[in-house]
Scaffold this motif. Structure first.
Motif, mmCIF file in Angstrom:
data_model
loop_
_atom_site.group_PDB
_atom_site.id
_atom_site.type_symbol
_atom_site.label_atom_id
_atom_site.label_comp_id
_atom_site.label_asym_id
_atom_site.label_seq_id
_atom_site.Cartn_x
_atom_site.Cartn_y
_atom_site.Cartn_z
ATOM 1 N N UNK A 170 0.703 -1.179 -0.044
ATOM 2 C CA UNK A 170 -0.115 0.020 0.016
ATOM 3 C C UNK A 170 0.950 1.394 -0.011
ATOM 4 N N UNK A 171 2.129 1.032 0.818
ATOM 5 C CA UNK A 171 2.919 2.492 0.749
ATOM 6 C C UNK A 171 3.523 2.571 -0.600
ATOM 7 N N UNK A 221 -1.343 4.232 10.375
ATOM 8 C CA UNK A 221 -1.661 5.541 9.417
ATOM 9 C C UNK A 221 -0.374 5.969 8.480
ATOM 10 N N UNK A 222 -0.790 6.186 7.107
ATOM 11 C CA UNK A 222 0.111 6.609 6.032
ATOM 12 C C UNK A 222 0.212 8.083 6.182
ATOM 13 N N UNK A 223 1.161 8.736 6.375
ATOM 14 C CA UNK A 223 1.465 9.995 6.184
ATOM 15 C C UNK A 223 2.466 10.265 4.808
ATOM 16 N N UNK A 224 2.625 11.633 4.644
ATOM 17 C CA UNK A 224 3.761 11.905 3.803
ATOM 18 C C UNK A 224 5.022 12.742 4.508
ATOM 19 N N UNK A 225 6.047 12.091 4.312
ATOM 20 C CA UNK A 225 7.396 12.707 4.966
ATOM 21 C C UNK A 225 8.381 12.764 3.814
ATOM 22 N N UNK A 226 8.752 14.028 3.619
ATOM 23 C CA UNK A 226 9.690 14.293 2.589
ATOM 24 C C UNK A 226 9.456 13.789 1.352
ATOM 25 N N UNK A 227 8.232 13.962 0.813
ATOM 26 C CA UNK A 227 7.800 13.486 -0.400
ATOM 27 C C UNK A 227 7.350 12.111 -0.722
ATOM 28 N N UNK A 228 7.477 11.232 0.686
ATOM 29 C CA UNK A 228 7.488 9.790 0.509
ATOM 30 C C UNK A 228 6.344 9.356 1.336
ATOM 31 N N UNK A 229 5.629 8.297 1.169
ATOM 32 C CA UNK A 229 4.722 7.431 1.982
ATOM 33 C C UNK A 229 5.228 6.725 3.376
ATOM 34 N N UNK A 230 4.876 7.231 4.394
ATOM 35 C CA UNK A 230 5.373 6.429 5.306
ATOM 36 C C UNK A 230 4.277 6.050 6.459
#
Length: 102
Positions: free
Chosen positions: A48-49, A91-100
């Motif tokens: 999913x990431x 939970x999926x978040x966006x950090x530095x342009x990547x999914x985390x």
């Protein structure tokens, strides 16, 4: 003269042995199933990431800038609301342009 009627049936000992074998098999199998379930959830979250990362890339190509939050992807229709979270609960978040996942 009496005729002896022979009926075929299982004895109590045979039934108990069968139940014992089935019980032992269940005791051995159930822990392995639980381990596999956790592994499947982790693998699903990684997939999913990767999918969200590809949608971040598509958003960036279209808008010439990376999305600030995961909600930007939902609002623009790149992902659905239920795709903001893995099945494991992360939970999926966006950090530095990547999914985390966190």
């Amino acid at each position: 003269m009496y005729k002896r009627t022979v009926t075929k049936a299982f004895t109590l000992i045979e039934m108990l042995l069968v139940l014992l074998i089935i019980s032992l098999l269940l005791i051995l199998i159930i822990p392995n199933i639980a381990k596999q379930s956790k592994h499947i959830q982790n693998t699903g979250c990684k997939a999913q990431l990767k999918m969200v990362d590809s949608q971040i890339e598509a958003y960036t190509l279209k808008n010439n800038q990376a999305p600030a939050t995961i909600d930007d992807l939902v609002r623009e229709g790149y992902i659905k609301e239920n795709q903001k979270q893995c099945k494991s609960g992360a939970n999926i978040t966006i950090t530095n342009g990547e999914a985390v996942a966190s």
